[in-house]
Design a protein around this motif. Structure first.
Motif, short mmCIF file in Angstrom:
data_model
loop_
_atom_site.label_atom_id
_atom_site.label_comp_id
_atom_site.label_asym_id
_atom_site.label_seq_id
_atom_site.Cartn_x
_atom_site.Cartn_y
_atom_site.Cartn_z
N VAL A 67 0.88 -1.16 0.00
CA VAL A 67 0.00 0.00 0.00
C VAL A 67 0.92 1.21 0.00
CG1 VAL A 67 -1.83 1.26 1.18
CG2 VAL A 67 -1.80 -1.24 1.27
N LYS A 68 0.88 1.98 -1.08
CA LYS A 68 1.74 3.17 -1.21
C LYS A 68 0.89 4.40 -0.88
CE LYS A 68 5.47 3.38 -2.66
NZ LYS A 68 6.75 3.33 -1.90
N PHE A 69 1.33 5.13 0.16
CA PHE A 69 0.63 6.33 0.59
C PHE A 69 1.30 7.58 0.05
CE2 PHE A 69 -0.56 3.23 3.85
CZ PHE A 69 -1.93 3.44 3.94
N ASN A 70 0.55 8.64 -0.06
CA ASN A 70 1.03 9.95 -0.48
C ASN A 70 1.41 10.72 0.78
OD1 ASN A 70 1.59 12.27 -1.88
ND2 ASN A 70 -0.54 12.85 -2.17
N GLY A 71 2.69 10.75 1.09
CA GLY A 71 3.13 11.46 2.30
C GLY A 71 2.99 10.61 3.54
N THR A 72 2.78 11.25 4.68
CA THR A 72 2.75 10.55 5.96
C THR A 72 1.36 10.14 6.39
OG1 THR A 72 2.64 12.66 7.14
CG2 THR A 72 4.84 11.71 6.79
N GLY A 73 0.32 10.62 5.72
CA GLY A 73 -1.05 10.26 6.08
C GLY A 73 -1.32 8.79 5.84
N ARG A 74 -2.21 8.21 6.64
CA ARG A 74 -2.55 6.80 6.49
C ARG A 74 -4.06 6.61 6.33
NH1 ARG A 74 1.73 6.86 5.16
NH2 ARG A 74 3.56 5.78 5.92
N ASP A 75 -4.72 7.66 5.87
CA ASP A 75 -6.16 7.60 5.61
C ASP A 75 -6.38 7.01 4.22
OD1 ASP A 75 -8.86 8.65 6.67
OD2 ASP A 75 -8.81 9.31 4.57
N LEU A 76 -7.56 6.48 3.98
CA LEU A 76 -7.90 5.92 2.67
C LEU A 76 -7.69 6.94 1.55
CD1 LEU A 76 -9.10 3.65 0.94
CD2 LEU A 76 -11.36 4.55 1.46
N ALA A 114 -5.54 9.25 -4.04
CA ALA A 114 -4.51 10.29 -4.09
C ALA A 114 -3.66 10.20 -5.36
CB ALA A 114 -3.60 10.17 -2.87
N ASN A 115 -3.94 9.26 -6.24
CA ASN A 115 -3.13 9.05 -7.44
C ASN A 115 -3.65 9.90 -8.59
OD1 ASN A 115 -1.95 7.99 -9.84
ND2 ASN A 115 -1.56 6.07 -8.80
N SER A 116 -3.03 11.07 -8.80
CA SER A 116 -3.47 11.99 -9.85
C SER A 116 -2.76 11.76 -11.18
CB SER A 116 -3.27 13.44 -9.41
OG SER A 116 -1.91 13.67 -9.11
N ASP A 117 -1.58 11.10 -11.16
CA ASP A 117 -0.86 10.89 -12.42
C ASP A 117 -1.21 9.57 -13.10
OD1 ASP A 117 0.44 9.15 -10.72
OD2 ASP A 117 2.43 9.97 -11.05
N ARG A 118 -2.15 8.80 -12.51
CA ARG A 118 -2.66 7.57 -13.11
C ARG A 118 -1.54 6.58 -13.43
NH1 ARG A 118 -7.85 8.31 -13.75
NH2 ARG A 118 -8.09 6.34 -14.87
#
Length: 195
Positions: A67-76, A114-118
């Motif tokens: 599971v790759k998160f954007n930054g330090t957040g761990r929310d869905l 959080a994946n904007s670059d697809r």
């Protein structure tokens, strides 16, 4: 003395002839090494009956998901992508003391909010080990999986070959092939806490 070499064919989306994540003129990766823990998947030899066994392919439990998160957040809403890796068909062929093994590796990626670059940039490893889990050779492979159109889940297949020069008295049954996603320490701890 045992000699190993790895090679990989271009990653392709299942049902597609394109090769995202690899540049068209790129040569297959190769590693040669001279040398003096998981979920078992397919390891049967295909083709003509062979009296000597194939190595067993194993996906390591702790490295089967990412599971790759954007930054330090761990929310869905912070998830860039989720990935899973599995082994598929394993084919081996003996030529005297040389064992040629071809292993299919299937990677499934799901796009997160959080994946904007697809795109999912994923790195996985393949290692050859003795049955006592001593690693003899290891290679990492990078793949970039796009999410075309409005697809949020993509499955792709890569074929990895290993050439093993066998010492006297050994065969494929004396080896294991370990496969897994390369994880950060935080991703590994997340897997252990959640799966």
């Amino acid at each position: 003395m045992t000699v190993f070499s790895f090679r990989t064919d271009a990653f392709r989306l299942l049902g597609s002839s394109s090769s995202p994540g690899r540049s068209p003129g790129r040569l297959p990766l190769k590693l040669v090494v001279v040398a003096g823990a998981g979920l078992a998947l397919l390891s049967a030899c295909a083709g003509e009956p062979e009296t000597r066994p194939c190595p067993r392919a194993v996906v390591l439990n702790d490295a089967a998901r990412q599971v790759k998160f954007n930054g330090t957040g761990r929310d869905l809403t912070d998830v860039l992508f989720e990935a899973q890796i599995q082994t598929g068909q394993l084919v081996c062929e003996y030529d005297e003391n040389v064992l040629d093994v071809d292993l299919q590796v299937n990677v499934v990626a799901s796009r997160g909010p959080a994946n904007s670059d697809r795109l999912a940039n994923i790195r996985y490893f393949v290692a050859v080990a003795q049955t006592d889990q001593t690693i003899l050779a290891r290679e990492s492979f990078d793949i970039a999986i796009p999410f075309p159109g409005n697809r949020t889940r993509v499955s792709g297949l890569e074929e990895i070959g290993q050439v093993i020069t066998l010492p006297q008295g050994q065969d494929g049954g004396d080896y294991r092939i370990y496969v897994g996603l390369e994880l950060t320490h935080e991703e590994l701890e997340y897997n252990r806490a959640n799966y």
